[in-house]
Design a protein around this motif. Structure first.
Motif, mmCIF file in Angstrom:
data_model
loop_
_atom_site.group_PDB
_atom_site.id
_atom_site.type_symbol
_atom_site.label_atom_id
_atom_site.label_comp_id
_atom_site.label_asym_id
_atom_site.label_seq_id
_atom_site.Cartn_x
_atom_site.Cartn_y
_atom_site.Cartn_z
ATOM 1 N N LYS A 103 0.843 -1.205 0.000
ATOM 2 C CA LYS A 103 0.000 0.000 0.000
ATOM 3 C C LYS A 103 0.873 1.248 0.000
ATOM 4 N N ALA A 118 -6.486 9.774 -0.515
ATOM 5 C CA ALA A 118 -6.505 10.305 0.850
ATOM 6 C C ALA A 118 -5.094 10.733 1.263
ATOM 7 N N VAL A 141 -7.574 6.114 9.222
ATOM 8 C CA VAL A 141 -7.526 4.748 8.705
ATOM 9 C C VAL A 141 -6.100 4.216 8.820
ATOM 10 N N LYS A 143 -3.632 1.116 7.752
ATOM 11 C CA LYS A 143 -3.582 0.014 6.785
ATOM 12 C C LYS A 143 -2.248 -0.726 6.873
ATOM 13 N N VAL A 153 -7.184 -3.420 6.664
ATOM 14 C CA VAL A 153 -7.609 -2.020 6.778
ATOM 15 C C VAL A 153 -8.464 -1.814 8.024
ATOM 16 N N VAL A 155 -10.641 1.080 9.925
ATOM 17 C CA VAL A 155 -11.200 2.428 9.970
ATOM 18 C C VAL A 155 -11.467 2.727 11.449
ATOM 19 N N GLU A 185 -3.890 6.997 7.082
ATOM 20 C CA GLU A 185 -4.435 7.991 6.159
ATOM 21 C C GLU A 185 -5.744 8.590 6.627
ATOM 22 N N GLU A 186 -6.048 9.676 5.989
ATOM 23 C CA GLU A 186 -7.275 10.419 6.214
ATOM 24 C C GLU A 186 -8.468 9.523 5.883
ATOM 25 N N CYS A 187 -9.527 9.630 6.668
ATOM 26 C CA CYS A 187 -10.727 8.833 6.392
ATOM 27 C C CYS A 187 -11.618 9.595 5.412
ATOM 28 N N LEU A 188 -11.939 8.961 4.292
ATOM 29 C CA LEU A 188 -12.781 9.601 3.279
ATOM 30 C C LEU A 188 -14.231 9.161 3.456
ATOM 31 N N GLU A 192 -18.688 3.971 -2.647
ATOM 32 C CA GLU A 192 -17.506 3.425 -3.322
ATOM 33 C C GLU A 192 -17.870 2.982 -4.737
ATOM 34 N N LYS A 214 -18.968 -4.621 1.047
ATOM 35 C CA LYS A 214 -17.857 -5.241 1.779
ATOM 36 C C LYS A 214 -18.221 -5.760 3.164
ATOM 37 N N MET A 273 -13.397 6.088 -3.894
ATOM 38 C CA MET A 273 -14.457 6.650 -3.075
ATOM 39 C C MET A 273 -14.916 7.925 -3.758
ATOM 40 N N LEU A 282 -8.930 4.631 -3.354
ATOM 41 C CA LEU A 282 -8.752 3.959 -2.059
ATOM 42 C C LEU A 282 -7.681 2.891 -2.161
ATOM 43 N N GLU A 283 -7.718 2.175 -3.263
ATOM 44 C CA GLU A 283 -6.788 1.049 -3.396
ATOM 45 C C GLU A 283 -6.710 0.613 -4.852
HETATM 46 P P1 AMP Z 1 -8.806 -1.226 0.718
HETATM 47 O O1 AMP Z 1 -8.382 -2.664 0.858
HETATM 48 O O2 AMP Z 1 -7.694 -0.232 0.812
HETATM 49 O O3 AMP Z 1 -9.788 -0.971 -0.364
HETATM 50 O O4 AMP Z 1 -9.763 -0.982 1.949
HETATM 51 C C1 AMP Z 1 -10.888 -1.785 2.191
HETATM 52 C C2 AMP Z 1 -12.051 -0.909 2.534
HETATM 53 O O5 AMP Z 1 -11.723 -0.045 3.635
HETATM 54 C C3 AMP Z 1 -12.436 0.037 1.420
HETATM 55 O O6 AMP Z 1 -13.246 -0.582 0.469
HETATM 56 C C4 AMP Z 1 -13.162 1.115 2.194
HETATM 57 O O7 AMP Z 1 -14.470 0.692 2.537
HETATM 58 C C5 AMP Z 1 -12.346 1.203 3.456
HETATM 59 N N1 AMP Z 1 -11.323 2.264 3.333
HETATM 60 C C6 AMP Z 1 -10.062 2.146 2.870
HETATM 61 N N2 AMP Z 1 -9.416 3.325 2.882
HETATM 62 C C7 AMP Z 1 -10.288 4.237 3.360
HETATM 63 C C8 AMP Z 1 -10.226 5.643 3.610
HETATM 64 N N3 AMP Z 1 -9.124 6.356 3.390
HETATM 65 N N4 AMP Z 1 -11.327 6.234 4.108
HETATM 66 C C9 AMP Z 1 -12.453 5.532 4.366
HETATM 67 N N5 AMP Z 1 -12.572 4.202 4.154
HETATM 68 C C10 AMP Z 1 -11.510 3.553 3.658
#
Ligand code: AMP
Ligand code: GLY
Length: 424
Positions: A103, A118, A141, A143, A153, A155, A185-188, A192, A214, A273, A282-283
């Motif tokens: 990441k 973010a 968040v 990770k 991850v 939150v 990281e900042e929470c967004l 999605e 999810k 997001m 986000l990823e």
């Molecule tokens: P990821 O594996 O990075 O996609 O994270 C899994 C889930 O965590 C995402 O689908 C989002 O629901 C949540 N998530 C990841 N990063 C953030 C973020 N910066 N702010 C809010 N939710 C997040």
């Protein structure tokens, strides 16, 4: 043409199903595959994480094209090994696979190429990370840097959660080496969107956008899972929004891949997001999404074999990516105890009685015994239906899900309901 699919889950069952419908009538093989996939493809024994062994198996069976399903073999360099031995491969090499397997690497890539994401910081030192968790604005968040099969991850809404997440990942070793480095990281906020971008090293094309669910429970409650359902296309992701995603996210990402020297051939899953400030990444996943793919593939009109082969050989420009009208929806039927401790070995009934031609059931975690099908994993089945619109697809998918049963079966009743604004 001999085509080998690597993997064994619901996503790979869907890949095999779609390839089996190609008018070019390829011979399909799968490594290691599943009992359900055996109806479509010949199973080869072997470990997808052992590139030399897979190359050997491909040589023995004259494989022309390999389609790699999961992330772990890509991160282990399977695509490089196969390509190096002259086989056409759908799936990026190990270097580009770091977009998913690290990441910190993905965030650095996004920052360098000016792609909205973010605000973040990477930490190798647990005490610096704990200080950040104690001071940065909430929610935040945390990770794990490495591959964590959807468990990396956190939150965090409270200080206590944030500090506990850092300690758990970096010192508690819950995820082993994957958590030794973290990204905070900042929470967004916002719904999605999953955008699957096909790449051939030169150009790119888009599959219809999808939305995953999810969380385990209705209304976006409960723990995060690998994904409990998906639908495609996404009504709120209209042409204007998708044009913005293309301009602000996809073009700089594709240009960044090129300028960083990646010859990316496969699919790049861009998890977005949709924030009030615009789409933010986000990823990345360097493979097809699961369960998004199960929902998307039934909508593809073009010959899927042409599509994956074009990505592998750099001729995507010549392929017309056409989709069918209508919508598609996937409901995941999961085991009792999923995601923590899924119960296995439960007898499944109702699988052979599907009367609707617009419904297809992909097997994610099943085994065939002399007594019939039994559960063998957390996510067991993907019930997918297509319809003239989302409401019709929903109705058919849930009617089909209701015909299937196993002890402790759990599934969300709200796939594609109320999520257009809420996400979850
Ligand atoms: P990821 O594996 O990075 O996609 O994270 C899994 C889930 O965590 C995402 O689908 C989002 O629901 C949540 N998530 C990841 N990063 C953030 C973020 N910066 N702010 C809010 N939710 C997040
Ligand atoms: N559905 C999210 C993923 O494939 O990781």
């Amino acid at each position: 043409m001999n085509v080998l699919i690597i993997g064994s889950g619901g996503r790979e069952h869907a890949l095999a199903w779609k390839l089996s419908r190609s008018p070019r009538k390829p011979k399909l093989l799968v490594l290691p595959g599943s009992d359900a996939m055996a109806a479509l493809a010949e199973r080869l024994a072997g470990d997808p994480l052992d590139p030399a062994a897979v190359v050997k198996a491909c040589k023995e069976r004259d494989i022309d094209l390999a389609v790699i399903g999961p992330e772990a073999p890509l991160a282990a360099g399977l695509a490089d090994a196969l390509r190096g031995s002259g086989i056409k491969v759908f799936g990026p090499g190990q270097a580009a696979a770091r977009l998913e397997s690290s990441k910190a690497f993905a965030k650095d890539f996004l920052k360098r190429h000016g792609v909205p994401t973010a605000a973040f910081e990477v930490y190798d030192d647990p005490s610096r990370a704990s200080d950040a968790a104690a001071e940065l604005p909430l929610p935040l968040v945390v990770k794990a840097d490495g591959l964590a099969a959807g468990k990396g991850v956190r939150v965090c809404k409270t200080r206590r959660e944030a500090i506990a997440a850092v300690q758990d990942l970096m010192l508690g070793g819950t995820l082993g080496d994957a958590g030794k480095r973290v990204v905070i990281e900042e929470c967004l906020q916002g719904p999605e969107l999953s955008v699957l971008v096909l790449l051939d090293g030169k150009t790119y094309g888009l599959l219809p956008a999808a939305r995953d669910h999810k969380r385990l429970l209705d209304g976006g409650e409960g723990p995060n899972t690998g994904g409990m359902g998906a639908y495609s296309p996404v009504p709120d992701a209209d042409a204007t929004l998708l044009a913005r995603v293309d301009r602000e996210v996809l073009r700089p990402v594709v240009a960044g891949l090129k300028s960083d020297g990646f010859d990316y051939r496969g699919v790049l899953y861009v998890g977005l997001m949709l924030t009030p400030q615009g789409p933010k990444v986000l990823e990345f996943n360097v493979r097809f999404g699961d369960p998004e793919t199960q929902a998307i593939l039934p909508l593809l009109e073009s010959d899927f074999l042409d599509v994956v082969e074009a990505c592998a050989q750099g001729t995507l420009e010549r392929v017309n990516l056409e989709t069918k009208p209508g919508s598609s929806l996937c409901v995941v039927l999961a085991s009792q105890g999923y995601p923590d401790k899924p119960a296995t070995g439960r007898r499944i009934t109702g699988l052979d009685s599907e009367p609707d031609p617009n419904v297809v059931v992909f097997h994610a975690g099943t085994r065939k015994t002399t007594e019939g099908w039994v559960t063998s994993g957390g996510r067991v089945l993907n019930v997918v239906a297509t319809g003239a619109d989302l409401a019709q697809a929903r109705e058919k998918a849930y009617a089909a899900a209701a015909r299937i049963d196993f002890e402790g079966m759990q599934y969300r009743r709200d796939v594609a309901i109320g999520v257009a604004v809420r996400g979850g």
